[in-house]
Write a protein that holds these residues in place. Structure first.
Motif: not given
Length: 175
Positions: A76, A78, A97, A106, A119, A132-133, A136
């Motif tokens: 993922r 970031e 998280f 995740y 998630i 977060f959703t 991404q």
């Protein structure tokens, strides 16, 4: 240390090709297998009220052949601010998280055709922050692999390893 060098050199026996050596007949050419990587951007998760988790299923591109023994790793993206510069970092999933409401994670699973991203959490996720959703970016790395011929074969000692290589008509020379 000798065992460590041996283990590091072991995969090279099957991945190299080259000219005939000075001491004997030409060997069998190795197979050069390269893993494949693909990405999905702008991934938005869908909330499942009954399961209290977010999901998204992404198809594996048809030009990427997945064998049943292959492994897929998921990362993922970031973007972090480092000294005023945006720096892309990739985090291997599963990724946790720790939020004031609880913990989210995740996770994923895959078939030969698709990857399901999830998630999961230990609190009501219906109001999870869109950071977060939504929107991404995920990177998928396909690691080619074969099933072991005999998974019960013990290769924990040098002698067992050399016996296994000899049964495959391969040899390992001392360094």
């Amino acid at each position: 240390m000798k065992k460590l060098l041996l283990l590091l050199a072991f995969p090279i026996l099957w991945s190299c090709e080259g000219d005939r050596g000075p001491m004997g007949p030409p060997g069998i050419d190795g197979t050069n297998i390269l893993g494949q990587t693909f990405e999905y951007e702008n991934v938005d998760f869908n909330y499942d009220f009954n399961a209290n988790l977010f999901t998204r299923i992404l198809d594996i591109p048809p030009e990427i052949a997945i064998e049943p023994s292959d492994a897929i790793l998921v990362y993922r993206l970031e973007v972090q601010n480092v000294n005023g510069n945006s720096v892309e970092t990739w985090s291997l999933i599963p990724q946790n998280f720790f939020l004031p409401e609880g913990t989210i994670q995740y996770v994923y699973n895959h078939t030969d055709l698709d990857v399901e991203l999830l998630i999961d959490g230990n609190f009501d996720l219906s109001n999870l922050d869109f950071g977060f959703t939504d929107n991404q970016v995920f990177r998928f790395v396909v690691l080619p692999s074969d099933f072991a011929k005999d998974p019960k074969k013990d290769l924990s000692t040098y002698n067992q390893l050399t016996q296994a290589l000899e049964s495959e008509k391969l040899s390992l020379k001392e360094f």
